[in-house]
Design an enzyme around this catalytic site. Structure first.
Site, PDB file in Angstrom:
ATOM      1  N   HIS A  53     -10.389   0.810   1.885  1.00 35.00           N
ATOM      2  CA  HIS A  53     -10.178   1.810   2.942  1.00 35.00           C
ATOM      3  C   HIS A  53     -11.365   1.683   3.887  1.00 35.00           C
ATOM      4  CE1 HIS A  53      -8.629   5.734   4.576  1.00 35.00           C
ATOM      5  NE2 HIS A  53      -9.802   5.614   5.156  1.00 35.00           N
TER       6      HIS A  53
ATOM      7  N   LYS B 242      -9.294  -0.527  -5.779  1.00 33.40           N
ATOM      8  CA  LYS B 242      -9.327   0.119  -4.469  1.00 33.40           C
ATOM      9  C   LYS B 242     -10.684   0.749  -4.202  1.00 33.40           C
ATOM     10  CE  LYS B 242      -7.927   2.029  -0.682  1.00 33.40           C
ATOM     11  NZ  LYS B 242      -6.705   2.341   0.025  1.00 33.40           N
TER      12      LYS B 242
ATOM     13  N   LEU C  45      -4.868   8.939   8.107  1.00 37.38           N
ATOM     14  CA  LEU C  45      -6.158   8.253   8.141  1.00 37.38           C
ATOM     15  C   LEU C  45      -5.976   6.819   7.691  1.00 37.38           C
ATOM     16  CD1 LEU C  45      -8.473  11.073   6.782  1.00 37.38           C
ATOM     17  CD2 LEU C  45      -8.489  10.097   9.086  1.00 37.38           C
TER      18      LEU C  45
ATOM     19  N   HIS D  33      -4.436  -0.899   5.860  1.00 38.65           N
ATOM     20  CA  HIS D  33      -4.027  -0.123   7.043  1.00 38.65           C
ATOM     21  C   HIS D  33      -4.996  -0.247   8.225  1.00 38.65           C
ATOM     22  CE1 HIS D  33      -6.763   2.659   5.086  1.00 38.65           C
ATOM     23  NE2 HIS D  33      -5.867   3.168   4.276  1.00 38.65           N
TER      24      HIS D  33
ATOM     25  N   HIS E 253       1.540   5.376  -1.638  1.00 37.80           N
ATOM     26  CA  HIS E 253       1.145   6.568  -2.394  1.00 37.80           C
ATOM     27  C   HIS E 253       2.391   7.172  -3.031  1.00 37.80           C
ATOM     28  CE1 HIS E 253      -2.931   6.702  -0.669  1.00 37.80           C
ATOM     29  NE2 HIS E 253      -2.347   6.181   0.384  1.00 37.80           N
ATOM     30  N   LEU E 254       2.424   7.155  -4.368  1.00 40.42           N
ATOM     31  CA  LEU E 254       3.586   7.727  -5.070  1.00 40.42           C
ATOM     32  C   LEU E 254       3.288   9.107  -5.630  1.00 40.42           C
ATOM     33  CD1 LEU E 254       5.144   4.767  -7.123  1.00 40.42           C
ATOM     34  CD2 LEU E 254       6.063   5.860  -5.071  1.00 40.42           C
TER      35      LEU E 254
ATOM     36  N   HIS F 123       0.873  -1.190   0.000  1.00 41.58           N
ATOM     37  CA  HIS F 123       0.000   0.000   0.000  1.00 41.58           C
ATOM     38  C   HIS F 123       0.903   1.231   0.000  1.00 41.58           C
ATOM     39  CE1 HIS F 123      -3.749   2.249   1.533  1.00 41.58           C
ATOM     40  NE2 HIS F 123      -2.819   3.162   1.321  1.00 41.58           N
TER      41      HIS F 123
ATOM     42  N   ASP G  94       1.506   2.548   3.559  1.00 37.57           N
ATOM     43  CA  ASP G  94       0.657   3.731   3.408  1.00 37.57           C
ATOM     44  C   ASP G  94       1.499   5.004   3.457  1.00 37.57           C
ATOM     45  OD1 ASP G  94      -1.630   5.211   2.981  1.00 37.57           O
ATOM     46  OD2 ASP G  94      -2.316   5.107   5.064  1.00 37.57           O
TER      47      ASP G  94
HETATM   48  C1  NCD Z   1      -3.529   8.986   2.270  1.00 34.35           C
HETATM   49  C2  NCD Z   1      -3.113  10.065   1.274  1.00 34.35           C
HETATM   50  O1  NCD Z   1      -2.559  11.087   1.703  1.00 34.35           O
HETATM   51  O2  NCD Z   1      -3.308   9.876   0.076  1.00 34.35           O
HETATM   52  N1  NCD Z   1      -3.514   9.559   3.575  1.00 34.35           N
HETATM   53  C3  NCD Z   1      -3.431   8.895   4.738  1.00 34.35           C
HETATM   54  O3  NCD Z   1      -3.565   9.505   5.796  1.00 34.35           O
HETATM   55  N2  NCD Z   1      -3.196   7.611   4.776  1.00 34.35           N
HETATM   56  C4  NCD Z   1      -4.848   8.439   1.901  1.00 34.35           C
HETATM   57  C5  NCD Z   1      -5.203   7.164   2.619  1.00 34.35           C
HETATM   58  O4  NCD Z   1      -4.604   6.109   2.387  1.00 34.35           O
HETATM   59  O5  NCD Z   1      -6.116   7.199   3.446  1.00 34.35           O
HETATM   60 ZN    ZN Z   2      -3.212   5.092   1.817  1.00 33.91          ZN
END
Ligand code: NCD
Ligand code: ZN
Length: 346
Positions: A137, A100, A220, A175, A16-17, A14, A248
């Site tokens: 999520h 997702k 989150l 997560h 975020h790039l 998991h 995450d």
């Molecule tokens: C993530 C994001 O910033 O894209 N933020 C986070 O708090 N984890 C989004 C997500 O996975 O909920």
């Molecule tokens: Zn995330």
């Protein structure tokens, strides 16, 4: 005393790039240590169609550091208009590894998420048929539900009914942050798994709120009370193959975090493996680290583990930079609050 660990190269299930300058800055942080990562589709606009996913993958590959052996595993962002045929074609061609589900409004860039779960029934049934996993999520967004209860309520109100109606659907609770999430996974068969982040093994809600608000610990789902953190640590280090790493890691620039309305997300890509080695050592579970980071994830995704290895060595504290410089601004690297003694050998 163990001071050397050889692990099959880990994967991040998991991640975020982002895109553009941020993508170029954060990609090397993951590509350095990880073999593969499940790439979250919550861009603006989101990655909704197979065409979007192919284009995003090309943008990632275009800024891949020379020599990196890192494969982005793409996902599609489920909307009420998602076309089941497009999903199935993208899966068949190997372009996507999961879909997702964001409940509409649950987190960063989730406005296009699902509000009426009946509208995605057809897509979920098709995914069950073809064995394509759904990453979830797991938080309800109802205003009347307290933010600390949103995961537990999501399991009861949304996830369990979906799984009862579509028992063959393979689901990853992303997560998880509660003992409720841990217990729900344990109560289910092998169609259900969960990722656990690095930071949720370290922080509880006191760390965010006591003695002044710590925006860099806000993400989150939000970290919960200590008993939940302990349940996550027990699950992650237990050796139970249904739990595996999804960092995450979610970069936001410092001004966007340190603001009157700060963004959610912890950036952990840089130091995750050093932190996890410490956590597993503290739990007396170094033998289970490889399962959590390198074996359980591929098994659930029906992929082979990576072929090569990384070596972690324990010594003097490793000093990671506090911030990653990006063309969009500085991004604070997650501070675990304890010295990191485990270093990945180059
Ligand atoms: C993530 C994001 O910033 O894209 N933020 C986070 O708090 N984890 C989004 C997500 O996975 O909920
Ligand atoms: Zn995330």
């Amino acid at each position: 005393m163990t001071d050397y660990i050889k692990l099959i190269r880990p994967d991040d299930w998991h991640l975020h790039l982002r895109d553009g300058d941020m993508l170029a800055a954060v990609l090397p942080e993951s590509a350095r240590h990880f073999g593969r990562a499940i790439i979250m589709p919550n861009l603006v606009p989101p990655v909704v169609t197979s065409q979007d996913a192919a284009a995003y993958k090309a943008r990632i590959m275009a800024v891949m550091p020379d020599g990196a052996q890192f494969s982005p595993l793409m996902t599609l962002y489920l909307t009420e208009n998602t076309d089941a045929d497009d999903v199935a074609t993208a899966h068949k061609s190997g372009l996507i590894s999961a879909v997702k589900l964001y409940p509409a409004g649950a987190t960063t860039n989730s406005d296009s998420g699902v509000a009426d779960f009946d509208k995605v029934r057809g897509v979920l049934e098709r995914m069950a048929e073809i064995g394509l996993p759904l990453c979830v999520h797991g938080e309800v967004t109802d205003k009347d539900v307290d933010i600390f209860d949103r995961e537990a309520v999501f399991i009861d109100r949304i996830l369990d009914p979906i799984r009862r109606k579509t028992p063959d659907l393979r689901v990853i609770m992303e997560h998880i942050t509660t003992s409720n999430g841990v217990d729900y996974v344990k109560s289910a068969g092998n169609n259900l798994a969960a990722t656990i982040t690095t930071h949720h093994l370290i922080i509880n809600r006191n760390d965010i709120l006591v003695g002044g608000i710590k925006p860099h610990y806000y993400c989150l789902p939000v970290a919960k009370r200590e008993s939940h953190r302990l349940a996550l640590r027990a699950a992650a280090t237990s050796g139970d193959a249904r739990f595996f790493l999804g960092t995450d890691s979610a970069p936001h620039t410092d001004p966007n975090k340190e603001s009157a309305c700060g963004c959610a997300g912890c950036f952990t890509a840089t130091n995750t493996m050093s932190i996890l080695a410490q956590v597993f050592e503290d739990e007396g579970a170094l033998d289970n680290l490889e399962g959590f980071t390198s074996l359980n994830g591929p098994e659930f995704y029906r992929l082979k583990p990576n072929k090569d290895h990384i070596i972690l060595r324990k010594g003097d504290p490793v000093i990671y930079p506090e911030k990653l410089m990006t063309a969009e601004g500085e991004v604070s690297i997650f501070n675990p609050g304890f010295p990191l003694l485990w270093q990945i050998e180059a």
